[in-house]
Design an enzyme around this catalytic site. Sequence first.
Site, PDB file in Angstrom:
ATOM      1  N   CYS A  78     100.667 -67.651  10.361  1.00  0.00           N
ATOM      2  CA  CYS A  78      99.531 -67.851  11.272  1.00  0.00           C
ATOM      3  C   CYS A  78      98.697 -69.055  10.843  1.00  0.00           C
ATOM      4  CB  CYS A  78      98.651 -66.603  11.291  1.00  0.00           C
ATOM      5  SG  CYS A  78      97.234 -66.730  12.406  1.00  0.00           S
ATOM      6  N   CYS A  84      90.607 -66.383   8.952  1.00  0.00           N
ATOM      7  CA  CYS A  84      90.463 -65.140   9.717  1.00  0.00           C
ATOM      8  C   CYS A  84      90.436 -63.947   8.773  1.00  0.00           C
ATOM      9  CB  CYS A  84      91.623 -65.029  10.698  1.00  0.00           C
ATOM     10  SG  CYS A  84      91.654 -63.479  11.625  1.00  0.00           S
ATOM     11  N   CYS A  87      94.004 -60.551   8.511  1.00  0.00           N
ATOM     12  CA  CYS A  87      95.190 -60.327   7.684  1.00  0.00           C
ATOM     13  C   CYS A  87      94.902 -60.748   6.251  1.00  0.00           C
ATOM     14  CB  CYS A  87      96.385 -61.115   8.209  1.00  0.00           C
ATOM     15  SG  CYS A  87      97.024 -60.528   9.794  1.00  0.00           S
ATOM     16  N   CYS A 162      98.087 -65.431  17.294  1.00  0.00           N
ATOM     17  CA  CYS A 162      97.948 -64.178  16.545  1.00  0.00           C
ATOM     18  C   CYS A 162      99.333 -63.570  16.400  1.00  0.00           C
ATOM     19  CB  CYS A 162      97.004 -63.215  17.251  1.00  0.00           C
ATOM     20  SG  CYS A 162      96.746 -61.676  16.330  1.00  0.00           S
ATOM     21  N   GLN A 267      98.370 -45.419  19.548  1.00  0.00           N
ATOM     22  CA  GLN A 267      98.870 -45.998  18.315  1.00  0.00           C
ATOM     23  C   GLN A 267      98.963 -47.515  18.485  1.00  0.00           C
ATOM     24  OE1 GLN A 267      99.267 -44.436  15.484  1.00  0.00           O
ATOM     25  NE2 GLN A 267      98.911 -42.372  16.301  1.00  0.00           N
ATOM     26  N   TYR A 294      93.874 -32.548  17.732  1.00  0.00           N
ATOM     27  CA  TYR A 294      93.557 -33.977  17.857  1.00  0.00           C
ATOM     28  C   TYR A 294      94.688 -34.661  18.642  1.00  0.00           C
ATOM     29  CZ  TYR A 294      90.048 -33.227  14.181  1.00  0.00           C
ATOM     30  OH  TYR A 294      88.970 -32.768  13.435  1.00  0.00           O
ATOM     31  N   ASP A 362      96.504 -34.885  14.091  1.00  0.00           N
ATOM     32  CA  ASP A 362      96.423 -36.343  13.946  1.00  0.00           C
ATOM     33  C   ASP A 362      94.958 -36.750  14.062  1.00  0.00           C
ATOM     34  OD1 ASP A 362      96.774 -39.065  13.918  1.00  0.00           O
ATOM     35  OD2 ASP A 362      97.699 -39.190  15.892  1.00  0.00           O
ATOM     36  N   CYS A 388      95.939 -41.782   9.321  1.00  0.00           N
ATOM     37  CA  CYS A 388      95.723 -43.222   9.145  1.00  0.00           C
ATOM     38  C   CYS A 388      94.952 -43.503   7.871  1.00  0.00           C
ATOM     39  CB  CYS A 388      94.999 -43.802  10.363  1.00  0.00           C
ATOM     40  SG  CYS A 388      93.367 -43.069  10.654  1.00  0.00           S
TER      41      CYS A 388
END
Length: 430
Positions: A78, A84, A87, A162, A267, A294, A362, A388
Amino acid sequence: MRPPPRHRRAQTRPARPAGPAVELTIDTLGGEGDGMAPGPAFVPFTLPGERVLAMGAGERRELIEVLQASAERVVPPCPHFGTCGGCALQHWDRAPYLAWKVERLAGTLARQQIDTEILPPFAAQPGTRRRVALHARRGSRDAAKLGYKARKSWDLVDITACPISDPAIVAAIPALKRLAAPLFEHPKSAPTLHVTLTASGLEIDISGVERKSGGLSADARVLLAERAAEADFARVTIDGEVAYQARQPQVHLGPATVALPPGAFLQATPQAEAAMAEFVAVEAAGAARIADLYCGVGTFTFRLAGIAPVYACDFAPEAIRALGSAMASAPGLHGVTAEARDLVRRPVLAEELKKTDLAVFDPPRAGAAEQTAELARSKVARVIAVSCNPATFARDARTLIDAGFALDRVLPVDQFLWSPHIELVGVFSR
């Protein structure tokens, strides 16, 4: 591709902090993906084994130059990398990058004295993110500045590319900049465009427009709608209120087609969603009655309903309505009973789970402490947890293990490419 031994940093990165330049040898990576030298001293964009020149004082330093590069260093894809804030690890070769994420996951479980089988990770590919949040700042009348926040700053990196995002989102960046231009009537407006690629096209839910002054004027709303039509966006909403709609945004979840409410959670990549859903379905085989807690708009619900009857619940009423409406698009399932329910304040009680032999949950990043306590108290035979956040997963897993469950296996999922984040699916049995 390995860079020359003396690889200089891009000149667009943040200003160097005060402090002398020192030579450091990077031993390992910290939790946020920064290289760590003895001290400790954290240096972004460095790798284990590298000898670097860094500037600053205290624990946080800034990279000036890589004096001796690791064989694992690659050229970041990138043009905005390093400036940025999105990442952190584009400079690391894929295999050691994934191994580091799995090691971090194992370490997080170990802190809760949990040892289990960790399966080979699912890894998202570049160009697959269907959901991004782009910050907008005032530009010209015809185009706002649009992108991600810069590293360690509130400044905006006005992006032109991106590599994590689906090409359809990247191609729409000029049109999204035009769409955002009318949003700055009030000086306190700091809009964020939550962009989702659906089967019907792009959906954009806008937040951060100052509302105390009455929100957007009629003229600004007309211009917003005109620019949405020019770009052929499916729908544009402002804090969930429809400002323009050409088509109902839809997604396919297993056998069902779901009409998405504004700003609905999905997701991050459809490939990761499919991998997790397939894994969950395989592990759910043989269940007689399933609770999907969830559940959102039904990421796992419809696939699970192909196995057994499902009780599905989520805190978002609009998600439950969308799930219920989508049942008509998927005949032949075993049936779904759906309920809007706050599982923190009102978790599904152990007594309500008497006839349930499998529970899937979840939760958000905070985990599911209250609901896990009820699962631990119940007679449910199997639990599948999607997470997550490995830290809150490990906490909730400890609760289940202490109640007599075993964590049989974990599937790591890397769908936030080149970030330090790792997700997972864990399978428990009594």
